[in-house]
Design a protein around this motif. Structure first.
Motif, PDB file in Angstrom:
ATOM      1  N   ASP A  63       0.659  -1.149   0.194  1.00 42.92           N
ATOM      2  CA  ASP A  63       0.070  -0.060  -0.036  1.00 42.92           C
ATOM      3  C   ASP A  63       1.028   1.301   0.064  1.00 42.92           C
TER       4      ASP A  63
ATOM      5  N   GLY B 215       0.905   3.935  -2.987  1.00 42.11           N
ATOM      6  CA  GLY B 215       0.693   5.355  -2.518  1.00 42.11           C
ATOM      7  C   GLY B 215       1.601   6.147  -2.874  1.00 42.11           C
TER       8      GLY B 215
ATOM      9  N   ARG C 182      -4.127   4.830  -5.707  1.00 46.51           N
ATOM     10  CA  ARG C 182      -4.994   4.886  -4.405  1.00 46.51           C
ATOM     11  C   ARG C 182      -6.114   3.378  -4.452  1.00 46.51           C
ATOM     12  N   ASP C 183      -5.849   2.704  -3.583  1.00 44.47           N
ATOM     13  CA  ASP C 183      -6.531   1.614  -3.350  1.00 44.47           C
ATOM     14  C   ASP C 183      -7.748   1.798  -2.507  1.00 44.47           C
ATOM     15  N   THR C 184      -8.894   2.642  -3.166  1.00 43.42           N
ATOM     16  CA  THR C 184      -9.981   2.648  -2.293  1.00 43.42           C
ATOM     17  C   THR C 184     -11.152   1.978  -2.817  1.00 43.42           C
TER      18      THR C 184
END
Length: 258
Positions: free
Chosen positions: A16, A20, A25-27
């Motif tokens: 992550d 980042g 962005r891992d949303t």
């Protein structure tokens, strides 16, 4: 068990952190927008963002330099395990293999549209013609070496006088029973293959032509035609005309194939 969970947690945090730092962005919203193959897309984004080939942002490259850079980027992408897996699934006709190829193309086109286009020509047009129109023997002979970067190909369907109207193409493939060969011929200017991607570097072309046997016209068929040898030398009887600069995508080496 706790130690393994802790180690897995640290790996996730590290991944992550790397993503980042690259602006990935891992949303939940990002996953929703990326769809089913969000993991594949993020993995490919990370791999391209960390590559020096994709970190070059020069705008003073010559035409040859742009083309060479695009070719190197395509070779880099094909070697990636993620892409190798997709190409293998394409051979096996696994479920969602087409969707995965579209996901890969989307990410590459975002990073560099030229690379996305050229990757599409080599793997999904030339390669797709082999898989969808050929036999297992053709796949072994033509697609697997393509996957292993033994050579590259091009997709030669569009003609000067007919665009992509396949029924109207004029290129001829006449069967010679004496030599048991097909003679691929461009009978007129309107039959020249136009805007063929990878024309200045490709070794083979998937050529769509009207099949003629014993004087009878049997309709459009696809033929794998050798264009260059392994050293890049043109084969006799083949002419490629460089279309040079275009209004965009100059890293794609479009040409006229005769």
């Amino acid at each position: 068990m706790r130690k393994e969970q802790q180690q897995q947690g640290e790996e996730v945090v590290k991944a992550d952190s790397v993503q980042g730092s690259l602006g990935i962005r891992d949303t939940s919203l990002a996953r929703y927008l990326d769809g089913q193959h969000w993991q594949l897309k993020n993995e490919l984004r990370q791999q391209t963002a960390q590559s020096q080939l994709f970190s070059q942002h020069r705008y003073d490259l010559s035409l040859d330099e742009m083309r060479d850079l695009s070719s190197e980027r395509v070779k880099f992408v094909i070697k990636l395990p993620t892409v190798q897996q997709q190409l293998e699934e394409q051979i096996e006709m696994k479920k969602h293999c087409v969707n995965k190829s579209l996901a890969i193309g989307e990410v590459l086109s975002t990073a560099d549209l030229t690379t996305g286009v050229k990757m599409g020509v080599v793997c999904w047009l030339f390669g797709g013609a082999i898989i969808n129109l050929g036999s297992q023997e053709h796949i072994e002979k033509w697609f697997k070496p393509l996957k292993d970067l033994k050579f590259t190909g091009m997709f030669a369907m569009t003609e000067r006088g007919h665009g992509s109207n396949v029924r109207g193409i004029q290129t001829r493939a006449t069967y010679d029973p004496t030599t048991q060969e097909f003679i691929i011929h461009t009978p007129c200017e309107d039959a020249e293959k136009m805007y063929i991607g990878n024309a200045m570097k490709g070794n083979y072309a998937a050529v769509f032509a009207q099949l003629v046997v014993s004087g009878q016209l049997l309709g459009p068929h696809c033929f794998i035609v050798p264009v260059r040898d392994d050293a890049g030398n043109m084969h006799p009887g083949v002419t490629v005309i460089d279309m040079m600069h275009k209004e965009g995508l100059n890293g794609v080496d479009n040409g006229i194939l005769v």
